[in-house]
Design a protein around this motif. Structure first.
Motif, PDB file in Angstrom:
ATOM      1  N   VAL A   1       0.840  -1.198   0.000  1.00  0.00           N
ATOM      2  CA  VAL A   1       0.000   0.000   0.000  1.00  0.00           C
ATOM      3  C   VAL A   1       0.876   1.248   0.000  1.00  0.00           C
TER       4      VAL A   1
ATOM      5  N   ARG B   1      -5.043   7.319   1.401  1.00  0.00           N
ATOM      6  CA  ARG B   1      -5.758   6.904   2.616  1.00  0.00           C
ATOM      7  C   ARG B   1      -6.723   8.026   2.968  1.00  0.00           C
TER       8      ARG B   1
ATOM      9  N   LEU C   1      -8.702   2.801   1.978  1.00  0.00           N
ATOM     10  CA  LEU C   1      -7.937   3.043   0.762  1.00  0.00           C
ATOM     11  C   LEU C   1      -8.858   3.408  -0.385  1.00  0.00           C
TER      12      LEU C   1
END
Length: 169
Positions: free
Chosen positions: A80, A91, A103
């Motif tokens: 991520v 985010r 996300l």
């Protein structure tokens, strides 16, 4: 096993697992105009975020992503972070629980997914270029059916887990 038309049922079924193993070994990098290995690994994460984000009540977290990838949360977190640094993910605060971050794809992430899907189609057409059109389309139909069956297994597992949680609660 080589490509021939005369296999027994047992030979075919025994060959499925190794065939899937070969698919996972980067076959898409062997076709014309391959994507970078880095972008291909990024699309693992981006595709899951895109698929899970279709429903407004579904929020994708790093933990959920790790579960979906069957990997350790720290590995998912690094994946991520790489996508965030590349500008493909952000985010944002959860709409369901403000203490949590979820996300979301950025426009650049959506563009990479679109490019990857075009690449996958081109790769499929390149790999199956010497197949009969009927065989190519039948294989595509059966592959989609197979993946849909996998999704139904996940749905059944989730329903079983919810029932178990309710029984214990």
């Amino acid at each position: 096993m080589t490509a021939k038309d005369e296999y027994t049922a047992d030979e075919l079924l025994d060959a499925v697992g190794p065939a899937f193993g070969k698919l996972r070994r980067g076959v898409l990098r062997e076709v014309e105009n391959p994507m970078s290995a880095k972008d291909m690994s990024r699309t693992l994460v981006l595709n899951i975020v895109a698929e899970q984000s279709v429903s407004p009540e579904t929020e994708v977290t790093v933990g959920g992503l790790a579960e979906h990838l069957c990997t350790d949360p720290s590995v998912a977190s690094r994946m991520v972070t790489d996508n965030i640094k590349a500008g493909y993910l952000i985010r944002v605060p959860s709409q369901q629980d403000g203490r949590r971050a979820v996300l979301q794809l950025t426009p650049a992430g959506q563009d990479l997914i679109a490019r990857f899907r075009r690449f996958q189609r081109e790769a499929f057409e390149y790999i199956t270029g010497d197949w009969l059109e009927h065989d190519r389309l039948e294989f595509a139909r059966l592959m989609i059916r197979y993946v849909d069956s996998i999704e139904r297994l996940r749905d059944r597992r989730t329903a079983r887990e919810a029932a178990t949680d309710a029984d214990q609660g």
